[in-house]
Write an enzyme that holds these catalytic residues in place. Structure first.
Site, PDB file in Angstrom:
ATOM      1  N   ASP A   1      42.794  47.735  31.542  1.00  0.00           N
ATOM      2  CA  ASP A   1      42.241  46.681  32.394  1.00  0.00           C
ATOM      3  C   ASP A   1      42.625  45.317  31.814  1.00  0.00           C
ATOM      4  O   ASP A   1      42.242  44.981  30.684  1.00  0.00           O
ATOM      5  CB  ASP A   1      40.718  46.828  32.465  1.00  0.00           C
TER       6      ASP A   1
ATOM      7  N   THR B   1      43.721  41.676  37.920  1.00  0.00           N
ATOM      8  CA  THR B   1      43.636  40.811  36.736  1.00  0.00           C
ATOM      9  C   THR B   1      44.941  40.808  35.952  1.00  0.00           C
ATOM     10  O   THR B   1      45.348  39.774  35.428  1.00  0.00           O
ATOM     11  CB  THR B   1      42.486  41.278  35.817  1.00  0.00           C
ATOM     12  N   THR B   2      45.611  41.958  35.881  1.00  0.00           N
ATOM     13  CA  THR B   2      46.903  42.018  35.184  1.00  0.00           C
ATOM     14  C   THR B   2      47.973  41.302  36.007  1.00  0.00           C
ATOM     15  O   THR B   2      48.780  40.546  35.470  1.00  0.00           O
ATOM     16  CB  THR B   2      47.311  43.482  34.938  1.00  0.00           C
TER      17      THR B   2
ATOM     18  N   ASP C   1      35.923  48.231  39.052  1.00  0.00           N
ATOM     19  CA  ASP C   1      37.009  47.552  39.766  1.00  0.00           C
ATOM     20  C   ASP C   1      37.078  48.017  41.219  1.00  0.00           C
ATOM     21  O   ASP C   1      37.238  47.211  42.140  1.00  0.00           O
ATOM     22  CB  ASP C   1      38.351  47.818  39.081  1.00  0.00           C
TER      23      ASP C   1
END
Length: 526
Positions: free
Chosen positions: A61, A94-95, A387
């Site tokens: 994550d 997020t990445t 998520d």
């Protein structure tokens, strides 16, 4: 020049040095997490090295990885911040947001070496961002009017989100769990009503959705283990004997009988408090703090179930799902709203006993019980499920969906390339660099799967040029394919946040020409 009037401890990096420092810091952070991108991304081990905490967690994550790193570079901190905001706002991507920002800055570095001014690059990026956004929104589909199709869309989004997580091999099972939980919310989108309970043991596949609310606490000794039509009084009050709570205070007495009188007075006050609680007409009492032996025995005598030490998050969540209020004083029963549920009972999960609240006043409440081989597996499964739940609630608010698998990145890049043909000046070079950065995302996803990224991305560009606008990367077969047939979908809101946040953050870093580091001002006499 500035050093002549600046205090010692203040340093200034100017011009090229400042820009290079910013670019290197941000690109290094993007490179750190880019190997975790996509369904074949790798995991990272995070090991804390403090004296009191040497715990280990395994995750892919992006937000979790970036939040755990202590940084000294200002631009790198900006990337961490946009990943955190993406996690709070949408829960997924997020990445992607960190990697896209890093790729934009990599392209900007090349343009600056060609003597193109940062303001010109920023202007070209703004035009490209608008074109990309329009193309993205034009490709979105909204099936919210048809409940069956909308549920299928949610399942596709959940499967796509979970495909890059630890639970990828059980993604169909967990996608159904997440969608069922979110659909119970009936549009309220309050994730407090969904509790995730982790219980080591068994396999991930043993996880299940419990229609009700589970509390990982114990019922008092000798009290009823099952109560129907429960009237619940939720409290945050001290239930130990009313001792003097002033540190260092002492009581002097001249005989042991006086000590006994003091103890009896304390017990009398506690009995009085318990009588006030029972007078509310409740048959279940849940307290945030501990309940000592005396009040517990009083509740037992009166047939009241007492549950202690429901921590702050737990008591607030209970108030939300049972419709009650958390109280601290008990003098006005007429002003207190009690929680309600059909049944409270003790149930077994594996080797552990938990308390189940069924038929809560808020019928949306449910609990997801996660089972797994170890605490590390459970922690990562919880992050994965969180998520999925966040992205599903965001999709319920904005039901438009788009194709995944790198499809939209190629779509946006081709829309920018078409606009470049009619754009004069050096801005066109900046727009081309924006399109190149977007195409890097599917290339990185392909690289992480061990495939030939150059071959796959060129095939994808050719497919889009021939009108196959729903084609993306099929990462399980190492080819390109139709994303609508493969069921790979993403929420428009997530991709839009990635595009806007990454480009705005990259533009902000690009415009930096000085970095000023200031030591805190020393107080006089120190």
């Amino acid at each position: 020049m500035e050093a002549a009037f600046m205090d010692s401890g203040t340093t200034v990096d100017k011009g090229e040095n400042a820009r290079l420092s910013s670019f290197i810091g941000a690109i290094a952070i993007a490179d750190l997490v880019k190997t975790t991108l996509g369904p074949k991304g790798m995991d990272k081990i995070l090991q804390r090295i403090s004296e009191h905490d040497q715990s280990v967690s395994v995750t892919n994550d992006g937000a979790t990885i970036l939040k755990s790193i202590n940084l000294d570079n200002a631009a790198a901190k900006v990337l961490v911040d946009i990943a955190r905001v993406q996690d709070d706002e949408v829960g997924d991507g997020t990445t992607s947001v960190a990697v896209l920002c890093g790729e934009l800055l990599r392209e900007a570095e090349s343009l600056i070496n060609q003597r193109i001014h940062p303001q010109t690059i920023a202007e070209g990026w703004r035009i490209a961002r608008k074109v990309a956004r329009d193309a993205l929104e034009a490709s979105a589909i909204d099936n919210s009017a048809d409940e069956a199709k909308f549920r299928e869309d949610l399942l596709r989004i959940a499967r796509t989100t979970l495909s890059s997580k630890l639970v990828t091999y059980d993604k169909d099972y967990f996608a159904n769990l997440a969608v069922d939980a979110v659909m119970r919310l009936k549009g309220s989108n309050n994730l407090d009503h969904i509790q995730v309970l982790k219980k080591p043991g068994g396999h991930l596949r043993d996880s299940y959705l419990e229609e009700g609310f589970l509390l990982d606490k114990k019922i008092g000794v000798g009290q009823p283990k099952r109560i129907e039509n429960a009237k619940i009084l939720l409290a945050n009050t001290s239930m130990d004997t009313d001792k003097i709570k002033i540190y260092g205070s002492r009581v002097r007495v001249d005989s042991l009988s006086k000590v006994a009188e003091i103890e009896e007075a304390e017990k009398a006050r506690m009995r009085q408090k318990c009588d006030k609680i029972i007078a509310h007409g409740c048959n279940v009492f849940i307290n945030r703090q501990l309940i000592y032996n005396l009040p517990e025995s009083i509740f037992t005598e009166n047939g009241v179930m007492a549950i202690e030490h429901a921590d702050f998050d737990g008591i607030e969540r209970l108030a939300a799902v049972t419709g009650g209020e958390v109280v601290s004083t008990f003098d006005r029963p007429d002003l207190v709203t009690m929680g309600e549920c059909d049944v409270i009972e003790e149930v077994m999960i594996g080797e552990d006993k938990v308390i189940r609240l069924g038929g809560c006043k808020s019928g949306q409440a449910c609990s997801i019980v996660l089972r797994g081989a170890s605490s590390h597996v459970l922690d990562e499964a919880e992050r994965s499920l969180h998520d999925a739940l966040c992205i599903l609630t965001a999709t319920v608010k904005d039901p438009r969906i788009i194709c995944g698998g790198g499809c939209t990145e190629i779509l946006m890049a081709q829309a920018i390339d078409r606009q470049v043909e009619s754009t004069p000046g050096k801005k066109a070079l900046a727009m081309t660099s924006f399109a190149r950065a977007l195409r890097q995302l599917p290339a990185i996803v392909a690289d992480n799967g061990g495939y030939d990224s150059a071959e796959l991305v060129t095939q994808l560009r050719a497919a889009h040029a021939s009108g196959k606008s729903t084609y993306g990367l099929d990462m399980y077969n190492g080819t390109i394919g139709d994303m609508t047939e493969l069921g790979v979908a993403e929420a428009l809101k997530s991709k839009l946040c990635v595009l806007l946040s990454a480009s705005e953050a990259a533009e902000m870093i690009l415009r930096v020409d000085d970095i000023i580091k200031c030591a805190p001002r020393a107080r006089e006499g120190h």
